[in-house]
Design a protein around this motif. Structure first.
Motif, PDB file in Angstrom:
ATOM      1  N   TYR A 192       0.841  -1.193   0.000  1.00 14.09           N
ATOM      2  CA  TYR A 192       0.000   0.000   0.000  1.00 14.09           C
ATOM      3  C   TYR A 192       0.879   1.247   0.000  1.00 14.09           C
ATOM      4  CZ  TYR A 192      -4.082  -2.875   1.047  1.00 14.09           C
ATOM      5  OH  TYR A 192      -5.088  -3.795   0.983  1.00 14.09           O
ATOM      6  N   VAL A 193       0.496   2.217  -0.823  1.00 17.30           N
ATOM      7  CA  VAL A 193       1.201   3.504  -0.870  1.00 17.30           C
ATOM      8  C   VAL A 193       0.441   4.483   0.035  1.00 17.30           C
ATOM      9  CG1 VAL A 193       1.987   5.405  -2.322  1.00 17.30           C
ATOM     10  CG2 VAL A 193       1.976   3.042  -3.211  1.00 17.30           C
ATOM     11  N   GLU A 194       1.157   5.032   1.005  1.00 17.89           N
ATOM     12  CA  GLU A 194       0.512   5.927   1.968  1.00 17.89           C
ATOM     13  C   GLU A 194       0.556   7.386   1.496  1.00 17.89           C
ATOM     14  OE1 GLU A 194      -1.057   4.773   4.504  1.00 17.89           O
ATOM     15  OE2 GLU A 194      -0.369   2.693   4.355  1.00 17.89           O
ATOM     16  N   ASP A 195      -0.472   8.157   1.884  1.00 14.07           N
ATOM     17  CA  ASP A 195      -0.506   9.616   1.694  1.00 14.07           C
ATOM     18  C   ASP A 195      -0.227  10.013   0.247  1.00 14.07           C
ATOM     19  OD1 ASP A 195      -0.927   9.904   4.447  1.00 14.07           O
ATOM     20  OD2 ASP A 195       1.228   9.824   4.828  1.00 14.07           O
ATOM     21  N   TYR A 196      -0.953   9.422  -0.664  1.00 14.44           N
ATOM     22  CA  TYR A 196      -0.753   9.742  -2.076  1.00 14.44           C
ATOM     23  C   TYR A 196      -1.804  10.766  -2.504  1.00 14.44           C
ATOM     24  CZ  TYR A 196       0.182   9.051  -7.050  1.00 14.44           C
ATOM     25  OH  TYR A 196       0.510   9.242  -8.368  1.00 14.44           O
ATOM     26  N   GLU A 197      -1.349  11.919  -2.969  1.00 11.86           N
ATOM     27  CA  GLU A 197      -2.233  13.004  -3.387  1.00 11.86           C
ATOM     28  C   GLU A 197      -1.544  13.764  -4.512  1.00 11.86           C
ATOM     29  OE1 GLU A 197      -4.005  17.156  -1.521  1.00 11.86           O
ATOM     30  OE2 GLU A 197      -3.805  15.412  -0.191  1.00 11.86           O
ATOM     31  N   TYR A 198      -2.306  14.235  -5.497  1.00  9.96           N
ATOM     32  CA  TYR A 198      -1.664  14.871  -6.637  1.00  9.96           C
ATOM     33  C   TYR A 198      -2.624  15.811  -7.353  1.00  9.96           C
ATOM     34  CZ  TYR A 198      -4.102  11.047  -9.034  1.00  9.96           C
ATOM     35  OH  TYR A 198      -5.048  10.173  -9.490  1.00  9.96           O
ATOM     36  N   GLN A 199      -2.029  16.787  -8.063  1.00 14.55           N
ATOM     37  CA  GLN A 199      -2.767  17.711  -8.907  1.00 14.55           C
ATOM     38  C   GLN A 199      -3.140  16.981 -10.190  1.00 14.55           C
ATOM     39  OE1 GLN A 199      -2.951  21.091  -7.806  1.00 14.55           O
ATOM     40  NE2 GLN A 199      -4.512  21.434  -9.371  1.00 14.55           N
ATOM     41  N   ILE A 200      -4.404  17.106 -10.637  1.00 19.70           N
ATOM     42  CA  ILE A 200      -4.834  16.286 -11.778  1.00 19.70           C
ATOM     43  C   ILE A 200      -4.421  16.874 -13.117  1.00 19.70           C
ATOM     44  CG2 ILE A 200      -6.804  15.452 -10.454  1.00 19.70           C
ATOM     45  CD1 ILE A 200      -8.596  17.150 -12.288  1.00 19.70           C
ATOM     46  N   LYS A 201      -4.076  18.159 -13.146  1.00 20.69           N
ATOM     47  CA  LYS A 201      -3.749  18.783 -14.431  1.00 20.69           C
ATOM     48  C   LYS A 201      -2.538  18.094 -15.050  1.00 20.69           C
ATOM     49  CE  LYS A 201      -2.888  23.271 -16.617  1.00 20.69           C
ATOM     50  NZ  LYS A 201      -3.988  23.060 -17.584  1.00 20.69           N
ATOM     51  N   GLY A 202      -2.678  17.701 -16.324  1.00 22.93           N
ATOM     52  CA  GLY A 202      -1.574  17.071 -17.039  1.00 22.93           C
ATOM     53  C   GLY A 202      -1.407  15.606 -16.730  1.00 22.93           C
ATOM     54  N   THR A 203      -2.414  14.977 -16.087  1.00 19.37           N
ATOM     55  CA  THR A 203      -2.349  13.544 -15.772  1.00 19.37           C
ATOM     56  C   THR A 203      -3.463  12.831 -16.521  1.00 19.37           C
ATOM     57  OG1 THR A 203      -3.874  13.579 -13.896  1.00 19.37           O
ATOM     58  CG2 THR A 203      -1.584  14.200 -13.451  1.00 19.37           C
ATOM     59  N   PRO A 204      -3.365  11.504 -16.676  1.00 20.40           N
ATOM     60  CA  PRO A 204      -4.457  10.770 -17.344  1.00 20.40           C
ATOM     61  C   PRO A 204      -5.759  10.800 -16.552  1.00 20.40           C
ATOM     62  CG  PRO A 204      -2.802   9.257 -16.456  1.00 20.40           C
ATOM     63  CD  PRO A 204      -2.211  10.624 -16.363  1.00 20.40           C
ATOM     64  N   CYS A 205      -5.693  11.197 -15.265  1.00 19.10           N
ATOM     65  CA  CYS A 205      -6.920  11.295 -14.471  1.00 19.10           C
ATOM     66  C   CYS A 205      -7.719  12.546 -14.831  1.00 19.10           C
ATOM     67  CB  CYS A 205      -6.585  11.326 -12.979  1.00 19.10           C
ATOM     68  SG  CYS A 205      -5.694   9.855 -12.410  1.00 19.10           S
ATOM     69  N   GLU A 206      -7.082  13.533 -15.467  1.00 15.97           N
ATOM     70  CA  GLU A 206      -7.766  14.791 -15.753  1.00 15.97           C
ATOM     71  C   GLU A 206      -8.981  14.589 -16.658  1.00 15.97           C
ATOM     72  OE1 GLU A 206      -6.851  19.375 -17.203  1.00 15.97           O
ATOM     73  OE2 GLU A 206      -5.361  17.796 -17.573  1.00 15.97           O
ATOM     74  N   PRO A 207      -8.864  13.873 -17.784  1.00 16.72           N
ATOM     75  CA  PRO A 207     -10.066  13.693 -18.613  1.00 16.72           C
ATOM     76  C   PRO A 207     -11.155  12.869 -17.918  1.00 16.72           C
ATOM     77  CG  PRO A 207      -8.240  12.376 -19.459  1.00 16.72           C
ATOM     78  CD  PRO A 207      -7.654  13.291 -18.434  1.00 16.72           C
TER      79      PRO A 207
END
Length: 657
Positions: A85-100
């Motif tokens: 498990y990866v702990e405390d994972y958070e990220y800005q969605i701009k420019g990622t495949p999650c954005e669309p």
């Protein structure tokens, strides 16, 4: 560069180039996963979900996130990657495949070369990502609240079974996240509601269909004078008199006739409630009815108006008393009672006339007993604030730890013993005047707060952070030399200058000449009238004694001497021979007997010195304790208040340790 449309498959299915699990194996695994997560909720559910999703689809990673629209970020609720498990994972969605996924609110599938498509997403290179599929979570309003995604280090192509599995996992994760959000919202609403109900000053009582208490707030416990544990389940009818119970019954009958209408009313005339201790309270009341869980409930809100009725009665009484006292002040404590014709007292009256109609701060100085309070009242009554109150504060008579509360008031619970909110003297004097008698006795730490009121007209009550503003005229009095006190560091110099805007020095009796006889005649007549006795006018001997005595206690001492003279008068004739010497000195026997002998004549200064020494010896013998059976006052056969007054007049202070 690669064009995203050539690589993106929307709503597609996927499989891996390498051999994977058969459809039968996938169905068995899916059944096992569903059974394994059926009993879990919350974060534990998401942990099992992402681990089993990655295993079922044979990918290196899977994660579930919640969307943070304010920062446009995704925060992982659980992230499984390469058997951990990866702990405390958070990220800005701009420019990622999650954005669309978030922007277009639908499944997005990138079967290959994901790093080439999103070169700005540094995490993809770190994860050695090749392919990606993600699906959004939507709430009932169609807004994105999170998403689920899988990531692999090899290509993912169309596969109906894998797509079905992914959609099932997405639906279950979305439902759980919505459930968690709804549960959090309900809890937050309950917390807010409980906070409102618990913090309400009115008593709120919930009654079930049998009229038994099912819930109540702290204010209701206080009103009924019993803890909640003793009140739950108790028939509320026992707290009501027959007349009040009949009112409630009539209202309940009217509710049954209001089908489809709002069932809430004020109770006309309120209710009489008998507390658990037997006390009867008059209350304002409202009653409402609602249906829940198959039964009717009643909500009764009560407000104790006993205190308000008593307060209104007291206000009415105090208003009448205030008007009476103001009239009395105008009649008895105007310029007419400041008796005298000497140049010294005429100068004081002229100063009063000059300053009275302004709002200037006045500092009245003079020896003890010279009538400084009388001058202060004359300044107030002759000014434009005469219709408002003149509030007096004796700064020397209040304990040091209570002076701030006396000046500025305090909130309930501000300190031990503060059982109720109190309005301070400055708030009472708003619009009028405040008389600070013996202002030189104020502690240094309070002097700064007094300075703030003088400069800015504002203060905070003890225990409160709310600033109050007042419009108060300050009249101060002292028998000390505040300039010398400031130079010695015992009084703030800046406060002295703020108080000393318009100084008025009240002369001692010994500097007022024949005013002494005018005052003596005035006090003699008033004392005799009060005692119901007839006395003759002062003879030449009594007048000579009055004029020759130095009167160290001034007017106060003159009144006391004349009162004793009226009491001891023979056939209405006043004699001061036993109270005052012929030439303004005092007599002290020195070892003589009743048959006569030598007497030593002491001057007034010597007598004061002797008195000071006697008081100091008594205080030292009683370890500087003034009152009580073992105090210095008892040793000297004096009242504690008289001893305290003499100590101030003679400037006797306890030596510092």
């Amino acid at each position: 560069s690669l064009e995203p449309p050539d690589q993106v498959i929307t709503g597609s299915t996927m499989s891996h180039d390498s051999p994977g699990q058969s459809p039968h194996e996938q169905q068995q695994l899916l059944q096992k996963i569903i059974e394994g997560t059926a009993t879990e909720t919350g974060l534990a559910f998401f942990d099992l979900l992402v681990k089993n999703l990655a295993s079922c689809l044979n990918t290196v990673g899977a994660w579930v996130t919640e969307y943070l629209p304010d920062s446009d970020r995704l925060r992982a609720l659980s992230f499984w990657f390469k058997d951990r498990y990866v702990e405390d994972y958070e990220y800005q969605i701009k420019g990622t495949p999650c954005e669309p996924v978030v922007r277009e609110r639908k499944i997005q599938h990138f079967p290959d070369r994901i790093i080439d498509l999103y070169p700005g997403d540094n995490d993809l290179a770190k994860l050695n990502a090749v392919s990606y599929i993600g699906s959004p979570f939507l709430n009932s309003e169609g807004e994105v609240i999170g998403h689920i995604a899988v990531l692999d280090d090899k290509p993912m192509v169309r596969d109906e079974n894998s797509e079905a599995i992914f959609r099932i996992f997405a639906a279950r994760a979305s439902a759980e996240l919505r459930r968690i959000r709804a549960e959090e919202e309900i809890k937050e609403r309950e917390i807010r509601l409980n906070r409102v109900v618990s913090g309400a000053m009115d008593a709120i009582i919930e009654l079930d269909s049998h009229f038994s208490i099912s819930h109540l707030n702290p204010a209701a416990e206080a009103l009924l004078k019993a803890p909640a544990g003793e009140l739950h389940g108790r028939d509320f009818s026992t707290f009501l008199c027959d007349r009040s119970l009949a009112k409630i019954g009539a209202l309940q009958d009217s509710f049954r006739e209001r089908e489809g209408q709002r069932k809430a009313v004020w109770v006309a005339g309120g209710l009489n409630v008998t507390t658990a201790t037997g006390e009867t309270l008059r209350t304002e009341a409202s009653l409402s009815t609602y249906h829940s869980g198959g039964q009717d409930f009643h909500m009764l809100i009560l407000r104790d108006i006993n205190e308000r009725i008593e307060a209104e009665r007291r206000i009415h009484t105090l208003t009448a008393e205030t008007e009476y006292l103001r009239a009395q002040l105008r009649d008895e404590i105007g310029f007419g009672e400041i008796i005298g014709e000497s140049p010294a007292i005429l100068a004081v009256l002229k100063a009063v006339q000059q300053v009275a109609d302004t709002d200037a701060t006045v500092l009245i100085t003079g020896e003890t007993g010279t009538g400084k309070e009388l001058i202060a009242r004359a300044v107030h009554v002759a000014g434009k604030r005469a219709s408002k109150a003149l509030i007096k504060v004796n700064c020397a008579a209040i304990p040091a730890n209570l002076i701030e509360s006396e000046f500025f008031g305090h909130e309930k619970g501000a300190f031990t013993g503060a059982t109720a909110r109190r309005v301070g003297r400055f708030a009472l004097a708003d619009g009028g005047s405040i008389f600070l008698d013996e202002v030189g006795e104020l502690p240094l730490d309070l002097q700064s707060k007094l300075l703030r009121v003088l400069q800015e007209g504002e203060f905070e009550p003890v225990g409160s952070s709310v600033t109050q503003r007042v419009n108060v005229r300050v009249i101060a009095a002292t028998n000390r030399n505040l300039k010398n006190e400031a130079e010695a560091g015992r009084f703030r110099e800046d406060l002295f200058f703020r108080l000393n805007v318009f100084p008025i020095a009240v002369p001692p009796l010994r500097e007022r000449g024949d005013d002494l006889l005018l005052l003596a005649d005035f006090f003699l007549g008033r004392i005799a009238q009060r005692m119901g006795r007839k006395v003759e006018p002062l003879d030449a001997d009594a007048k000579a004694r009055i004029l020759n005595y130095r009167w160290p206690e001034n007017i106060r001492e003159l009144q006391n001497v004349l009162e004793r003279a009226v009491i001891t008068a023979q056939a209405g004739r006043i004699s001061l021979a036993g109270a005052l010497p012929d030439d303004g000195t005092a007599l002290k026997p020195t070892g003589t007997d009743s048959g006569g002998g030598m007497v030593q004549i002491l001057t007034a200064e010597e007598l004061l010195k002797l008195e000071r020494e006697n008081i100091c010896r008594a205080l030292e013998a009683r370890n500087w304790k003034v009152s009580g059976s073992d105090g210095a006052a008892a040793l000297l056969n004096m009242k504690p208040s008289t001893l305290s007054s003499r100590m101030k007049a003679l400037q006797i202070e306890r030596p510092r340790a």
